[in-house]
Write a protein that holds these residues in place. Structure first.
Motif, PDB file in Angstrom:
ATOM      1  N   PRO A 114       0.806  -1.223   0.000  1.00 45.65           N
ATOM      2  CA  PRO A 114       0.000   0.000   0.000  1.00 45.65           C
ATOM      3  C   PRO A 114       0.840   1.273   0.000  1.00 45.65           C
ATOM      4  O   PRO A 114       0.442   2.285  -0.584  1.00 45.65           O
ATOM      5  CB  PRO A 114      -0.820  -0.133   1.285  1.00 45.65           C
ATOM      6  N   THR A 115       2.019   1.231   0.635  1.00 45.83           N
ATOM      7  CA  THR A 115       2.854   2.431   0.668  1.00 45.83           C
ATOM      8  C   THR A 115       3.657   2.617  -0.623  1.00 45.83           C
ATOM      9  O   THR A 115       4.519   3.492  -0.696  1.00 45.83           O
ATOM     10  CB  THR A 115       3.779   2.405   1.898  1.00 45.83           C
ATOM     11  N   GLY A 145       2.270  -1.341   5.936  1.00 46.09           N
ATOM     12  CA  GLY A 145       3.340  -0.470   5.475  1.00 46.09           C
ATOM     13  C   GLY A 145       4.647  -1.215   5.307  1.00 46.09           C
ATOM     14  O   GLY A 145       4.990  -2.086   6.112  1.00 46.09           O
ATOM     15  N   HIS A 146       5.376  -0.891   4.244  1.00 46.78           N
ATOM     16  CA  HIS A 146       6.723  -1.425   4.043  1.00 46.78           C
ATOM     17  C   HIS A 146       7.690  -0.468   4.733  1.00 46.78           C
ATOM     18  O   HIS A 146       7.718   0.730   4.405  1.00 46.78           O
ATOM     19  CB  HIS A 146       7.024  -1.505   2.549  1.00 46.78           C
ATOM     20  N   PRO A 147       8.491  -0.934   5.691  1.00 45.62           N
ATOM     21  CA  PRO A 147       9.370  -0.022   6.415  1.00 45.62           C
ATOM     22  C   PRO A 147      10.289   0.802   5.510  1.00 45.62           C
ATOM     23  O   PRO A 147      10.634   1.937   5.851  1.00 45.62           O
ATOM     24  CB  PRO A 147      10.191  -0.964   7.310  1.00 45.62           C
ATOM     25  N   ASN A 148      10.683   0.243   4.359  1.00 46.65           N
ATOM     26  CA  ASN A 148      11.625   0.948   3.494  1.00 46.65           C
ATOM     27  C   ASN A 148      11.008   2.082   2.699  1.00 46.65           C
ATOM     28  O   ASN A 148      11.731   2.957   2.216  1.00 46.65           O
ATOM     29  CB  ASN A 148      12.299  -0.029   2.519  1.00 46.65           C
ATOM     30  N   ASN A 149       9.687   2.067   2.517  1.00 44.06           N
ATOM     31  CA  ASN A 149       9.111   3.148   1.703  1.00 44.06           C
ATOM     32  C   ASN A 149       7.901   3.829   2.336  1.00 44.06           C
ATOM     33  O   ASN A 149       7.196   4.577   1.672  1.00 44.06           O
ATOM     34  CB  ASN A 149       8.763   2.648   0.278  1.00 44.06           C
ATOM     35  N   THR A 150       7.673   3.576   3.621  1.00 42.86           N
ATOM     36  CA  THR A 150       6.621   4.314   4.326  1.00 42.86           C
ATOM     37  C   THR A 150       7.191   5.673   4.731  1.00 42.86           C
ATOM     38  O   THR A 150       8.227   5.738   5.405  1.00 42.86           O
ATOM     39  CB  THR A 150       6.152   3.551   5.576  1.00 42.86           C
ATOM     40  N   THR A 151       6.510   6.733   4.330  1.00 42.27           N
ATOM     41  CA  THR A 151       6.983   8.072   4.659  1.00 42.27           C
ATOM     42  C   THR A 151       6.131   8.675   5.772  1.00 42.27           C
ATOM     43  O   THR A 151       4.996   8.251   6.006  1.00 42.27           O
ATOM     44  CB  THR A 151       6.919   9.000   3.432  1.00 42.27           C
ATOM     45  N   LYS A 152       6.686   9.673   6.430  1.00 42.62           N
ATOM     46  CA  LYS A 152       5.932  10.372   7.468  1.00 42.62           C
ATOM     47  C   LYS A 152       4.721  11.060   6.859  1.00 42.62           C
ATOM     48  O   LYS A 152       3.652  11.145   7.489  1.00 42.62           O
ATOM     49  CB  LYS A 152       6.828  11.386   8.168  1.00 42.62           C
ATOM     50  N   GLU A 153       4.863  11.513   5.613  1.00 43.01           N
ATOM     51  CA  GLU A 153       3.754  12.167   4.914  1.00 43.01           C
ATOM     52  C   GLU A 153       2.598  11.192   4.696  1.00 43.01           C
ATOM     53  O   GLU A 153       1.429  11.549   4.887  1.00 43.01           O
ATOM     54  CB  GLU A 153       4.241  12.714   3.571  1.00 43.01           C
ATOM     55  N   TYR A 168       3.621  -3.216  10.069  1.00 45.62           N
ATOM     56  CA  TYR A 168       4.865  -3.212   9.294  1.00 45.62           C
ATOM     57  C   TYR A 168       5.378  -4.639   9.108  1.00 45.62           C
ATOM     58  O   TYR A 168       5.462  -5.408  10.066  1.00 45.62           O
ATOM     59  CB  TYR A 168       5.944  -2.393   9.999  1.00 45.62           C
ATOM     60  N   GLY A 169       5.734  -4.975   7.880  1.00 45.02           N
ATOM     61  CA  GLY A 169       6.317  -6.276   7.591  1.00 45.02           C
ATOM     62  C   GLY A 169       7.795  -6.289   7.930  1.00 45.02           C
ATOM     63  O   GLY A 169       8.602  -5.690   7.215  1.00 45.02           O
ATOM     64  N   VAL A 170       8.158  -6.947   9.021  1.00 38.75           N
ATOM     65  CA  VAL A 170       9.551  -6.997   9.464  1.00 38.75           C
ATOM     66  C   VAL A 170      10.194  -8.321   9.049  1.00 38.75           C
ATOM     67  O   VAL A 170      11.294  -8.354   8.503  1.00 38.75           O
ATOM     68  CB  VAL A 170       9.637  -6.811  10.993  1.00 38.75           C
ATOM     69  N   GLN A 171       9.536  -9.432   9.336  1.00 37.34           N
ATOM     70  CA  GLN A 171       9.934 -10.801   9.000  1.00 37.34           C
ATOM     71  C   GLN A 171      11.098 -11.288   9.862  1.00 37.34           C
ATOM     72  O   GLN A 171      10.948 -12.166  10.687  1.00 37.34           O
ATOM     73  CB  GLN A 171      10.283 -10.970   7.505  1.00 37.34           C
ATOM     74  N   GLU A 188      17.088   0.033  12.213  1.00 35.07           N
ATOM     75  CA  GLU A 188      16.965   1.489  12.358  1.00 35.07           C
ATOM     76  C   GLU A 188      15.808   2.033  11.537  1.00 35.07           C
ATOM     77  O   GLU A 188      15.097   2.956  11.971  1.00 35.07           O
ATOM     78  CB  GLU A 188      18.273   2.163  11.961  1.00 35.07           C
ATOM     79  N   GLN A 189      15.577   1.449  10.353  1.00 34.10           N
ATOM     80  CA  GLN A 189      14.466   1.911   9.517  1.00 34.10           C
ATOM     81  C   GLN A 189      13.124   1.520  10.128  1.00 34.10           C
ATOM     82  O   GLN A 189      12.171   2.305  10.131  1.00 34.10           O
ATOM     83  CB  GLN A 189      14.589   1.342   8.103  1.00 34.10           C
ATOM     84  N   VAL A 190      13.033   0.310  10.651  1.00 39.19           N
ATOM     85  CA  VAL A 190      11.803  -0.126  11.316  1.00 39.19           C
ATOM     86  C   VAL A 190      11.544   0.742  12.543  1.00 39.19           C
ATOM     87  O   VAL A 190      10.406   1.145  12.815  1.00 39.19           O
ATOM     88  CB  VAL A 190      11.886  -1.616  11.709  1.00 39.19           C
TER      89      VAL A 190
END
Length: 453
Positions: A114-115, A145-153, A168-171, A188-190
């Motif tokens: 979705p993100t 949300g994908h942690p790598n491309n979820t933005t604050k916006e 968030y998908g961490v796995q 750190e991204q998560v």
């Protein structure tokens, strides 16, 4: 326990529905019957409890090799706007069959990713869905949300239209595991996206973890959960990796079979993770889920209102769930319907003014009874047939199978009821299979399901 794992680790459904998709009856299904089923359910339940919407957003920029979801891999973001427009047109096709404004209790944006979509497109989608609709007083909106491309916006844009829960998908945090499943993302991204959600005001943050992944060992499970402890998400999905490489398009060939933990070894990873999560303060919810006492999923368990559908476990039950988007599945309680599985065909049918369903199932009276039993077991670890309307013709056959499970000390049978023992929760799918008359009557000749344990 070891011998029981070997005995019961067989292919079996996850029971997000009954009947399960491979056993849907095409001969008795039609799009017209589905629409009648949907209209009946809407009339019965809209005003009383509201409806749920599942929105499938299928695009991903890269393929994760553990994923068995329907997705469309592309880096071309010009696909966003046409797809959002089609979703809103499909929603209008359903609204044309409604005799009053829909009361929306639950919305979930699933994927895909979705993100992948810009904040403006996500807001356009939500504004279109909510226009002419009524928000239920207890509405719950969530997204993946994908942690790598979820933005604050994006987080802010969705929060502004009512979203309070993000998953968030961490796995797994182990670099070797991440490389094998083609899902490389740092702790750190998560941490960053988790903290953003909380700063903005999200009341429930969930992390998805998976056990049984290639190269996964006790050390990586321990490290992943200790890192999870630092962030303390409100709920956790701790899934068994479903290895189904025979399913077209799953892309589960980034590793070899011998890289996967097997049987007892795989189950040991779960038991380790479960113990670590329990030590932190999480409570086991249904199958593969954990929640803190402050989370609505835990409260639903305590109040016996936990529900399970194609979105998984939810604290917000509705009789009617409408699936919008490519490959989405809808559930009217009386029937299921699935949309076509490619973006091109989905958009073409909707443009022609057709609800894009290509298969489904209308439940028989027996299906409805068995469905209630399986839901009871999956959500509450018990069920009973003390009333006549809770019995079905082949219940004696189920009882024969259940007696063998009882002999293995996994369940207790008494007074026309069963209770799943706490230590038997790893076998919950097997216990449900004893009630699955469609599976009992016709065992699959090819591989359909992942292993149960």
């Amino acid at each position: 326990m070891k011998s029981l794992i070997q005995k019961y680790n067989i292919p079996g459904p996850r029971y997000t529905s009954y009947p399960t998709v491979p056993y849907w009856d095409a001969d008795t299904f039609s799009k017209e019957k589905w629409i009648e089923s949907f209209k009946l359910s809407f009339q019965e339940s809209n005003e009383k409890e509201g409806i749920s919407l599942y929105i499938h957003l299928p695009f991903c920029e890269s393929l994760c090799t553990f994923c068995a979801c329907h997705k469309h891999i592309t880096k071309r973001h010009e696909v966003e706007e046409p797809y959002i427009n089609t979703l809103l047109k499909e929603w209008e096709l359903y609204k044309a069959h409604m005799n009053e404004a829909p009361v929306i209790k639950e919305i979930h944006l699933g994927g895909g990713t979705p993100t992948f979509f810009a904040s403006s497109q996500l807001q356009k989608l939500m504004n279109g869905l909510l226009e002419g609709s009524i928000k239920h007083p207890d509405f719950e909106f969530s997204f993946e949300g994908h942690p790598n491309n979820t933005t604050k916006e994006q987080l802010q844009a969705l929060y502004d239209v009512g979203f309070t829960r993000v998953s968030y998908g961490v796995q797994d945090y182990n670099p070797q595991v991440q490389k094998a499943i083609h899902r490389i993302q740092s702790y750190e991204q998560v941490q960053l996206v988790t903290e953003w959600a909380r700063e903005i005001g999200y009341t429930s943050v969930s992390h998805d973890l998976i056990f049984g992944l290639p190269f996964q060992m006790r050390e990586s499970i321990t490290d992943t959960i200790l890192k999870t402890k630092e962030l303390l998400p409100d709920r956790i999905s701790f899934y068994s990796y479903a290895h189904v490489p025979w399913v077209k398009g799953v892309g589960q060939r980034g590793f070899r079979e011998e890289h996967l933990p097997k049987d007892d070894e795989k189950r040991a990873l779960y038991e380790l993770g479960k113990q670590l999560l329990t030590d932190i303060g999480y409570h086991e919810i249904g199958m593969d889920h954990f929640a803190l006492p402050s989370d609505s999923l835990y409260k639903a368990t305590e109040e016996q209102t936990l529900h399970r559908n194609f979105m998984g476990y939810t604290s917000s039950k509705t009789q009617l769930m409408i699936g919008l988007g490519m490959s989405s599945i809808s559930d009217s309680w009386y029937g299921f319907a699935q949309n076509v599985k490619t973006v091109k065909e989905y958009q073409s049918l909707v443009e022609q003014g057709e609800i894009p369903v290509f298969r489904g199932h209308i439940l028989t009276q027996e299906d409805l009874v068995i469905r209630r039993h399986i839901l009871n077991i999956m959500c509450h670890f018990q069920t009973d047939w003390k009333q006549e309307n809770e019995m079905f013709t082949e219940l004696p056959q189920s009882l024969t199978l259940l007696e063998e499970i009882a002999a293995d000390e996994l369940i207790d049978i008494n007074n026309n009821s069963i209770q799943v023992r706490k230590e038997a929760r790893p076998f919950i799918r097997n216990i449900c299979m004893a009630f699955d008359m469609r599976l009992q009557r016709k065992q699959p000749e090819t591989k359909l399901f992942s292993m149960t344990i």
